[in-house]
Design a protein around this motif. Structure first.
Motif, PDB file in Angstrom:
ATOM      1  N   ASP A  94       0.809  -1.210   0.000  1.00  0.00           N
ATOM      2  CA  ASP A  94       0.000   0.000   0.000  1.00  0.00           C
ATOM      3  C   ASP A  94       0.851   1.272   0.000  1.00  0.00           C
ATOM      4  OD1 ASP A  94      -2.414   1.301  -0.183  1.00  0.00           O
ATOM      5  OD2 ASP A  94      -2.762   1.372   1.967  1.00  0.00           O
ATOM      6  N   VAL A  95       2.041   1.157  -0.573  1.00  0.00           N
ATOM      7  CA  VAL A  95       2.853   2.358  -0.769  1.00  0.00           C
ATOM      8  C   VAL A  95       2.403   2.969  -2.098  1.00  0.00           C
ATOM      9  CG1 VAL A  95       5.190   3.206  -1.232  1.00  0.00           C
ATOM     10  CG2 VAL A  95       4.820   1.456   0.515  1.00  0.00           C
ATOM     11  N   ASN A  96       2.249   4.268  -2.119  1.00  0.00           N
ATOM     12  CA  ASN A  96       1.867   4.995  -3.321  1.00  0.00           C
ATOM     13  C   ASN A  96       2.824   4.639  -4.478  1.00  0.00           C
ATOM     14  OD1 ASN A  96       2.676   7.417  -4.968  1.00  0.00           O
ATOM     15  ND2 ASN A  96       0.786   8.185  -4.049  1.00  0.00           N
ATOM     16  N   PHE A  97       2.254   4.442  -5.680  1.00  0.00           N
ATOM     17  CA  PHE A  97       3.047   3.960  -6.818  1.00  0.00           C
ATOM     18  C   PHE A  97       4.236   4.876  -7.134  1.00  0.00           C
ATOM     19  CE2 PHE A  97       3.918   3.622 -11.392  1.00  0.00           C
ATOM     20  CZ  PHE A  97       4.264   2.272 -11.453  1.00  0.00           C
ATOM     21  N   LYS A  98       3.977   6.178  -7.075  1.00  0.00           N
ATOM     22  CA  LYS A  98       5.037   7.139  -7.411  1.00  0.00           C
ATOM     23  C   LYS A  98       6.216   7.003  -6.429  1.00  0.00           C
ATOM     24  CE  LYS A  98       5.353  11.923  -7.915  1.00  0.00           C
ATOM     25  NZ  LYS A  98       4.789  12.958  -7.082  1.00  0.00           N
ATOM     26  N   ILE A  99       5.877   6.842  -5.153  1.00  0.00           N
ATOM     27  CA  ILE A  99       6.925   6.709  -4.127  1.00  0.00           C
ATOM     28  C   ILE A  99       7.699   5.405  -4.360  1.00  0.00           C
ATOM     29  CG2 ILE A  99       7.338   6.398  -1.641  1.00  0.00           C
ATOM     30  CD1 ILE A  99       4.903   8.222  -1.146  1.00  0.00           C
ATOM     31  N   ALA A 100       6.958   4.342  -4.685  1.00  0.00           N
ATOM     32  CA  ALA A 100       7.610   3.041  -4.923  1.00  0.00           C
ATOM     33  C   ALA A 100       8.540   3.127  -6.129  1.00  0.00           C
ATOM     34  CB  ALA A 100       6.545   1.968  -5.134  1.00  0.00           C
ATOM     35  N   LYS A 101       8.099   3.854  -7.152  1.00  0.00           N
ATOM     36  CA  LYS A 101       8.896   3.979  -8.374  1.00  0.00           C
ATOM     37  C   LYS A 101      10.182   4.768  -8.098  1.00  0.00           C
ATOM     38  CE  LYS A 101       8.112   5.127 -13.122  1.00  0.00           C
ATOM     39  NZ  LYS A 101       7.291   5.868 -14.048  1.00  0.00           N
ATOM     40  N   GLU A 102      10.013   5.856  -7.370  1.00  0.00           N
ATOM     41  CA  GLU A 102      11.182   6.670  -7.006  1.00  0.00           C
ATOM     42  C   GLU A 102      12.169   5.867  -6.164  1.00  0.00           C
ATOM     43  OE1 GLU A 102      10.148  10.391  -4.989  1.00  0.00           O
ATOM     44  OE2 GLU A 102       9.157  10.890  -6.890  1.00  0.00           O
ATOM     45  N   PHE A 103      11.609   5.080  -5.259  1.00  0.00           N
ATOM     46  CA  PHE A 103      12.425   4.247  -4.380  1.00  0.00           C
ATOM     47  C   PHE A 103      13.319   3.334  -5.203  1.00  0.00           C
ATOM     48  CE2 PHE A 103      13.332   0.413  -2.031  1.00  0.00           C
ATOM     49  CZ  PHE A 103      13.599   0.853  -0.745  1.00  0.00           C
ATOM     50  N   THR A 104      12.702   2.623  -6.175  1.00  0.00           N
ATOM     51  CA  THR A 104      13.507   1.656  -6.942  1.00  0.00           C
ATOM     52  C   THR A 104      14.485   2.371  -7.872  1.00  0.00           C
ATOM     53  OG1 THR A 104      11.498   1.350  -8.243  1.00  0.00           O
ATOM     54  CG2 THR A 104      12.129  -0.449  -6.821  1.00  0.00           C
ATOM     55  N   LYS A 105      14.118   3.561  -8.308  1.00  0.00           N
ATOM     56  CA  LYS A 105      15.056   4.291  -9.176  1.00  0.00           C
ATOM     57  C   LYS A 105      16.308   4.660  -8.377  1.00  0.00           C
ATOM     58  CE  LYS A 105      15.815   8.135 -12.255  1.00  0.00           C
ATOM     59  NZ  LYS A 105      17.153   8.265 -11.680  1.00  0.00           N
ATOM     60  N   LYS A 106      16.073   5.168  -7.156  1.00  0.00           N
ATOM     61  CA  LYS A 106      17.211   5.540  -6.306  1.00  0.00           C
ATOM     62  C   LYS A 106      18.066   4.320  -5.992  1.00  0.00           C
ATOM     63  CE  LYS A 106      15.495   9.262  -3.413  1.00  0.00           C
ATOM     64  NZ  LYS A 106      15.116   9.422  -2.023  1.00  0.00           N
ATOM     65  N   ALA A 107      17.388   3.208  -5.667  1.00  0.00           N
ATOM     66  CA  ALA A 107      18.127   1.984  -5.336  1.00  0.00           C
ATOM     67  C   ALA A 107      18.944   1.522  -6.541  1.00  0.00           C
ATOM     68  CB  ALA A 107      17.155   0.889  -4.896  1.00  0.00           C
ATOM     69  N   PRO A 118      26.821  -9.693  -4.624  1.00  0.00           N
ATOM     70  CA  PRO A 118      25.839  -8.704  -5.069  1.00  0.00           C
ATOM     71  C   PRO A 118      24.565  -8.692  -4.225  1.00  0.00           C
ATOM     72  CG  PRO A 118      25.980 -10.532  -6.620  1.00  0.00           C
ATOM     73  CD  PRO A 118      27.107 -10.701  -5.658  1.00  0.00           C
ATOM     74  N   GLY A 119      24.154  -9.864  -3.770  1.00  0.00           N
ATOM     75  CA  GLY A 119      22.929  -9.960  -2.969  1.00  0.00           C
ATOM     76  C   GLY A 119      23.054  -9.153  -1.697  1.00  0.00           C
ATOM     77  N   GLN A 120      24.178  -9.334  -1.027  1.00  0.00           N
ATOM     78  CA  GLN A 120      24.396  -8.618   0.246  1.00  0.00           C
ATOM     79  C   GLN A 120      24.452  -7.111   0.040  1.00  0.00           C
ATOM     80  OE1 GLN A 120      27.767  -9.909   2.500  1.00  0.00           O
ATOM     81  NE2 GLN A 120      26.822 -11.884   2.984  1.00  0.00           N
ATOM     82  N   LEU A 121      25.150  -6.719  -1.044  1.00  0.00           N
ATOM     83  CA  LEU A 121      25.295  -5.290  -1.303  1.00  0.00           C
ATOM     84  C   LEU A 121      23.937  -4.673  -1.622  1.00  0.00           C
ATOM     85  CD1 LEU A 121      27.056  -2.832  -1.562  1.00  0.00           C
ATOM     86  CD2 LEU A 121      27.677  -3.527  -3.872  1.00  0.00           C
ATOM     87  N   ASP A 140      20.148   3.426  -9.040  1.00  0.00           N
ATOM     88  CA  ASP A 140      21.291   4.332  -9.220  1.00  0.00           C
ATOM     89  C   ASP A 140      22.408   4.005  -8.236  1.00  0.00           C
ATOM     90  OD1 ASP A 140      19.853   5.538 -11.164  1.00  0.00           O
ATOM     91  OD2 ASP A 140      19.313   7.328 -10.008  1.00  0.00           O
ATOM     92  N   LYS A 141      22.009   3.732  -6.998  1.00  0.00           N
ATOM     93  CA  LYS A 141      23.016   3.389  -5.982  1.00  0.00           C
ATOM     94  C   LYS A 141      23.683   2.061  -6.324  1.00  0.00           C
ATOM     95  CE  LYS A 141      21.921   5.521  -1.566  1.00  0.00           C
ATOM     96  NZ  LYS A 141      21.427   5.253  -0.211  1.00  0.00           N
ATOM     97  N   ALA A 142      22.873   1.112  -6.779  1.00  0.00           N
ATOM     98  CA  ALA A 142      23.403  -0.225  -7.105  1.00  0.00           C
ATOM     99  C   ALA A 142      24.455  -0.103  -8.193  1.00  0.00           C
ATOM    100  CB  ALA A 142      22.269  -1.143  -7.534  1.00  0.00           C
ATOM    101  N   ILE A 143      24.174   0.715  -9.190  1.00  0.00           N
ATOM    102  CA  ILE A 143      25.142   0.894 -10.277  1.00  0.00           C
ATOM    103  C   ILE A 143      26.368   1.643  -9.757  1.00  0.00           C
ATOM    104  CG2 ILE A 143      25.533   2.046 -12.501  1.00  0.00           C
ATOM    105  CD1 ILE A 143      22.482   1.374 -13.058  1.00  0.00           C
TER     106      ILE A 143
END
Ligand code: GDP
Length: 295
Positions: free
Chosen positions: A42-55, A70-73, A57-60
């Protein structure tokens, strides 16, 4: 609480766990699953999308693709992002006043009266304060009785005046009473209604302007999910409150409000309520909650 989300995040990470090398597709798929898990919580879609985008960018940026584990990181990145989403740094309540005035706001049934008692008990037993509870619901005599019952159960005095119909006057008289009698914290429990309406907002805004509280807390039932977030926005637009109290987290299996509210109102969650008893109060630590969600 958060059981479903924990399970789903665990499943999403599964592909990456144990792998020595992974592809960009693996990471993208995992992040897509994480986004889905957040929306299901029940997280708002926009917030969820932003969340994964940030994650992502950080992952890269942090070289997940070339990492030995990679899993741990990625788990660490998601954990940090979850903590950030829920508020980052921990901030306590402002107790600098003499007395310190704490104004409670929120809808009827959100758990305001219960939480006022819990906070008074917490400040008395954990911070050695001498709190005074103030009953400011001029519409429901039962609400005044309820606060008296709560006060008695924790040994905290309750100020009320059933003949006075102006919450501003009740609050001001309560603060004067506190000054005369050595109370150093005044917790004002205001009237709530079942939905946001103009009269309730005007009334609490008037009390707020008159008593200039050190701390204004917005109390909300976490089980109401996105409604909780919308109500928070309405109260914040009017009161510019200092922090959020999420109640009934013990019954909240999804966690959408806890995960979304900070992004929407940009105010920290300060406390959580985890039961009906006076002791069922916790200071909210975003990073501990993130650890808990990731199991
Ligand atoms: P108010 O109308 O906002 O003052 O709400 P109340 O304090 O009367 O609370 C409404 C109901 O929610 C009561 O039955 C409380 O016992 C219950 N309640 C409040 N906080 C919690 C909590 O953290 N967990 C659970 N399970 N119930 C709660």
């Amino acid at each position: 609480m958060f059981d479903n989300l924990s399970d789903k995040l665990d499943k999403a990470m599964h592909v990456l766990k144990g792998h020595g090398s992974i592809t960009e597709v693996n990471v993208a798929d995992t992040l897509k699953e994480i986004r889905r898990a957040l929306v299901d919580a029940d997280v708002n879609f926009k917030i969820a999308k932003e969340f994964t985008k940030k994650a992502k960018d950080k992952a890269i940026g942090q070289g997940v693709l070339t990492s030995l584990k990679p899993g741990q990181l990625l788990t660490k990145i998601v954990r940090d992002e979850l903590a950030e989403l829920m508020g980052g740094e921990v901030t306590g309540v402002n107790l600098s006043g003499n007395p310190s005035v704490i104004l409670m706001s929120g809808l009827q049934g959100s758990g305001k009266t219960t939480f006022s008692g819990k906070l008074a008990n917490f400040l008395k037993t954990k911070k050695s304060k001498k709190p005074l509870l103030v009953a400011c619901d001029i519409y429901r005599p039962a609400a005044i009785d309820q606060l008296h019952v709560v006060g008695e159960s924790i040994g905290v005095e309750v100020y009320s005046n059933r003949d006075e119909k102006d919450p501003v006057k009740i609050s001001q008289a309560a603060i004067a009473h506190a000054k005369q009698n050595g109370f150093n914290v005044v917790i004002i429990d205001t009237a709530g209604r079942l939905a946001v309406d103009e009269q309730m907002m005007n009334e609490i805004a008037q009390v707020h302007a008159a008593v200039q509280p050190q701390e204004t807390l917005f109390v909300v039932d976490s089980m109401t999910g996105q409604d909780a977030v919308n109500t928070a926005k309405a109260f914040n637009d009017r009161l510019n409150f200092d922090g959020v109290v999420l109640t009934k987290l013990d019954g909240d299996t999804r966690g959408g409000a806890a995960l979304s509210i900070k992004s929407v109102v940009d105010k920290p969650i300060k406390f959580i309520g985890t039961g009906e008893k006076m002791e069922a109060i916790d200071v909210f630590y975003p990073s501990r909650m993130a650890d808990r969600i990731l199991g």
